[in-house]
Design an enzyme around this catalytic site. Structure first.
Site, PDB file in Angstrom:
ATOM      1  N   LYS A 171      -6.942   3.575   8.392  1.00 45.92           N
ATOM      2  CA  LYS A 171      -6.002   4.552   7.843  1.00 45.92           C
ATOM      3  C   LYS A 171      -6.585   5.971   7.909  1.00 45.92           C
ATOM      4  O   LYS A 171      -5.869   6.943   8.192  1.00 45.92           O
ATOM      5  CB  LYS A 171      -5.661   4.188   6.396  1.00 45.92           C
ATOM      6  CG  LYS A 171      -4.813   2.919   6.282  1.00 45.92           C
ATOM      7  CD  LYS A 171      -4.585   2.519   4.840  1.00 45.92           C
ATOM      8  CE  LYS A 171      -3.732   1.252   4.738  1.00 45.92           C
ATOM      9  NZ  LYS A 171      -3.525   0.820   3.352  1.00 45.92           N
ATOM     10  N   SER A 214       0.812  -1.229   0.000  1.00 47.29           N
ATOM     11  CA  SER A 214       0.000   0.000   0.000  1.00 47.29           C
ATOM     12  C   SER A 214       0.840   1.272   0.000  1.00 47.29           C
ATOM     13  O   SER A 214       0.282   2.363  -0.118  1.00 47.29           O
ATOM     14  CB  SER A 214      -0.947   0.000   1.206  1.00 47.29           C
ATOM     15  OG  SER A 214      -0.230  -0.040   2.407  1.00 47.29           O
TER      16      SER A 214
END
Length: 828
Positions: free
Chosen positions: A757, A714
């Site tokens: 996140k 990511s």
């Protein structure tokens, strides 16, 4: 055995007894033969398993017709000498030369004993001299044969070794005789009186409890001293064997005596119990029958129970199998066959209970209410298998209690952390010592109903080894199409688990097998934002800790601002477990002040936290500005929630364009860095980067907090942005973070952990976030409260990322990466 009446030692050898008689002290005169009475052909008497030695007397039972004729014929003669030879095979009724041993003993008939009612004749022979049978000259009416006298080599009288040898033989012989029974004293005295006579050796050889073949081997020896040596070897062996037999007999006798004693005691106890009012075993069986009558089990289970209880009635109470069988029947009776608690279908009450116990977790609450609604309308529904997954401390396990309370069902919890034996799920077979049902049946038995809320805690931490794979055994438990007939090895009867509401909890789905995941309905229980944690602390944690520490709610007040500070500076987690510990720590200090009657502030302000919790433990991951080229903010998912991370790129002059990666990066993250650099090399025209820069400048990519392992794809777009910023020396947009995977073609791919996140980005003060377009669906599922103050940029290509992230403005004091200008300066 030794017979005290006649002084005989009788040992059964095959079919005929071997009895040696001691008449006087051993004397060489016992072996004298009048050779005038010996004829050229000697009558031969075959013996079965019996060997006579010179100087010994022995009664022989005569039964064969030929042997009887021989005795009658010789008994009429003056010299009553017979050749006594042992047969090789005792079963042979009519032996010839090949069936007889060649060495025998000339025996004299001392006495013939005939009994009126007995067809057999007993003859007492005395052995005289050894002879060798050379051939048989007559077969009928009895055997005759040529012979030659065999003399033995005598021993010198002064041979002290022979004397010691004889002492050893005498001692062992007396020891062996005493093992059979105590012989008369005069018998022992006669044995001890002779010191070195070879006749003592012959007597001992004749009375050894060994086979005829072994005695014959002793008779064949021509040297007296050699025969004594061989006799000593046999005596030693037989004495040791006899000692072993006696020891075994003593042990067996002791065990038998103990068993008999216990048997008689048990009989006495039984008699006393009968007198007092009956047999306790029968009382136990009657109690089992009474309990069975109240059970709602099926006909098949009733048949199994009847069969097993009849088996119990046939067992002795002291048998080891009795307790095993009794425990099995008690287990059957303790299980709640067909017993269910009544569900509470009041949906408003269920919603109220769930809201009281847990703040947030809307998805889970919605799913439970839906299940209740369908159950209310249909009346019967196979219970779903729900799997709550998320970071630690978010309330997955405690949700089970709330669900049980809302449904009005019993609650049971089993932790599967570290479980590695399949028998813990399916149970052990009753053949094993200490066998018991598996944990599923044990807890159903404990909870007392067949429709509890059953929490399978830490299902992702199940291990496996040589004892089996417990996660595979769970497939049957967690499959609504199979668990109506769950088979436990201990019960050996199918049990219905279809009405049980199983709720599994897990932190990481990647460690759960795919077939097990397919059987469960997955519900994501993500971390809490600061506002939610404050509400949870205010509504649940503080009242709980006040009660745990014996304090009233008026003793201390913690405002929301103070709670926010505790969450930000003293905890770093997705859940509230660490927050609960901090609140408990505050309450302990308050309790001490109250108990000591100290003066303290009842409203805790932010500045008071240092007194109660000490120095600040964590500083929030704050955005560090965009004053440096190559520093970009990324978003990462961890097991305790989301975090921001900084990717830093620096350039240094050097030939070859070396790439260095630091910061405890995993393989996937290293590959992302290589991929990012390769993309920038191949698209240098788009970014206006001279391709010679890559050959003259080394690249160093670092991710801070090197002690923490970091991996995953990511950070791909963050790597590219960091490298592009370093090579172009352009600033990165302020208060911007990003997450997404990249491909070599420049595509941006979606990633997971979006909610965590975003929470991390909000904590750090981020205002804008770059995501893949496919992650838009994840954003739409998040409550608007979490998205407040954030701007999202959805991209599908790296060029879009760079357009958004990189500003035209360059940083102060940029590096001089203009290769052409450097060459001109060198030329000047």
């Amino acid at each position: 055995m030794f017979n005290k009446k006649n002084g005989l030692l009788s040992v059964e050898e095959g079919g005929e007894p071997v009895i040696s008689i001691i008449t006087n002290d051993f004397d060489d005169g016992d072996c004298y033969i009048n050779e005038k009475d010996l004829k050229e052909d000697l009558p031969i008497l075959p013996l079965r398993n019996t060997v006579i030695f010179p100087g010994t007397s022995m009664p022989i039972s005569i039964a064969r017709k030929k042997s009887l004729k021989l005795i009658k014929a010789v008994n009429r003669q003056k010299g009553k000498y017979v050749g006594l030879v042992c047969q090789k095979e005792a079963e042979n009724e009519d032996p010839d030369m090949n069936d007889l041993y060649s060495i025998g003993v000339i025996g004299e008939i001392i006495r013939v004993i005939e009994l009126p009612d007995d067809e057999n004749v007993t003859v007492i022979f005395q052995g005289k001299k050894r002879f060798r049978l050379t051939e048989l000259t007559q077969a009928d009416p009895y055997l005759k044969g040529h012979f030659e006298i065999k003399e033995t080599t005598p021993v010198q009288k002064a041979d002290t070794e022979y004397k010691a040898l004889m002492d050893s033989i005498r001692d062992l012989m007396i020891q062996m005789l005493r093992m059979y029974g105590e012989p008369p004293k005069e018998f022992i005295q006669r044995l001890k009186s002779d010191l070195v006579s070879p006749l003592l050796v012959n007597y001992c050889c004749a009375n050894l409890p060994v086979s005829g073949a072994e005695k014959q081997s002793l008779l064949d020896v021509d040297d007296d001293k050699e025969r004594a040596y061989r006799l000593l070897v046999v005596l030693n062996r037989e004495t040791q064997m006899m000692e072993m037999k006696l020891n075994i007999q003593m042990k067996t006798r002791e065990e038998l005596n103990q068993q008999q004693k216990e048997y008689f005691l048990q009989q006495q106890i039984k008699t006393i119990q009968d007198e007092l009012g009956g047999n306790p075993q029968q009382a136990d069986v009657d109690d089992l029958w009474l309990r069975a009558e109240k059970k709602k089990w099926s006909g098949d289970v009733a048949k199994v129970f009847e069969k097993e209880i009849h088996k119990l009635e046939r067992l002795h109470p002291q048998s080891p199998d009795y307790s095993t069988q009794f425990t099995y029947l008690e287990t059957l009776l303790d299980l709640p066959w067909g017993e269910y608690t009544k569900d509470n279908f009041n949906l408003k009450n269920a919603q109220k209970v769930l809201d009281q116990d847990h703040f947030g977790l809307e998805k889970v609450k919605e799913r439970i209410i839906e299940h209740l609604a369908v159950l209310k309308l249909k009346g019967d529904l196979k219970s779903p298998i729900i799997c709550l997954y998320g970071p630690p401390g978010v309330g997955k396990t405690s949700l089970g209690k709330s669900i049980a309370k809302a449904l009005n069902r019993n609650y049971v919890r089993v932790s599967f952390g570290g479980l590695h034996d399949e028998s813990e799920i399916r149970g052990h077979r009753r053949t094993y010592i200490g066998a018991m049902p598996g944990r599923i049946i044990q807890n159903i038995q404990k909870v007392g109903s067949s429709n509890p809320v059953f929490v399978l805690d830490e299902i992702d931490k199940i291990g496996n080894d040589f004892k089996g794979d417990p996660s595979s055994a769970l497939l049957e438990v967690l499959d609504p199409e199979q668990n109506f007939a769950f088979h436990d090895n201990y019960l050996n009867i199918d049990y219905d688990l279809s009405k049980v509401m199983f709720i599994a909890t897990a932190n990481n789905l990647s460690t759960i097998s795919q077939p097990l995941l397919d059987r469960m309905e997955l519900i994501d229980v993500s971390g809490y934002i600061i506002e939610e944690k404050v509400e949870i602390a205010r509504r649940h944690l503080i009242p709980k800790q006040l009660e745990n520490h014996g304090l009233n709610k008026d003793v201390i007040e913690i405002p929301k601002k103070t709670l926010e500070k505790i969450v930000e500076n003293y905890t770093r987690e997705s859940g509230v477990r660490e927050l609960d510990k901090k609140v408990a720590k505050i309450m302990r200090k308050v309790a001490r002040k109250v108990a000591s009657e100290e003066v303290y502030k009842k409203i805790m302000e932010v500045e008071d936290l240092h007194e109660y919790l000490g120095a600040v433990e964590y500083t929030r991951d704050q955005y560090q500005g965009n004053g440096y080229a190559g520093v970009v903010t990324g978003l990462a998912w961890t097991s305790v929630g989301g975090e921001i991370l900084f990717i830093e790129t620096s350039l240094s002059k050097g030939k070859g364009g070396k790439l260095t990666l630091t910061g405890n990066l995993g393989d996937v993250m290293k590959e992302s860095a290589v991929l990012a650099l390769e993309y920038i090399r191949s698209h240098n025209n788009v970014l206006s980067i001279d391709e010679k820069v890559f050959d003259n400048w080394n690249v160093h990519v670092h991710v801070p907090e090197g002690a923490i392992p970091k991996d995953g794809p990511s950070a791909g777009i963050t790597m590219i942005t960091s490298l592009a910023s370093a090579f172009t020396q352009r600033k990165v947009k302020a208060n911007l973070a990003m997450t997404g995977e990249i491909t070599l073609r420049g595509k941006v791919l979606p990633v997971g952990g979006i909610r965590e996140k975003i929470l991390a980005a909000k904590r750090a003060g981020i205002k804008e976030i770059i995501l893949c377009k496919e992650n838009r669906k994840n954003i739409e599922e998040i409550k608007p409260l979490y998205l407040k103050g954030l701007t999202f940029h959805y991209v599908d290509d790296i060029t879009q990322v760079l357009d958004i992230a990189l500003l035209k403005e360059k940083v102060k004091h940029p590096l001089n990466l203009d290769i052409k200008e450097e060459k001109q300066e060198k030329g000047n």
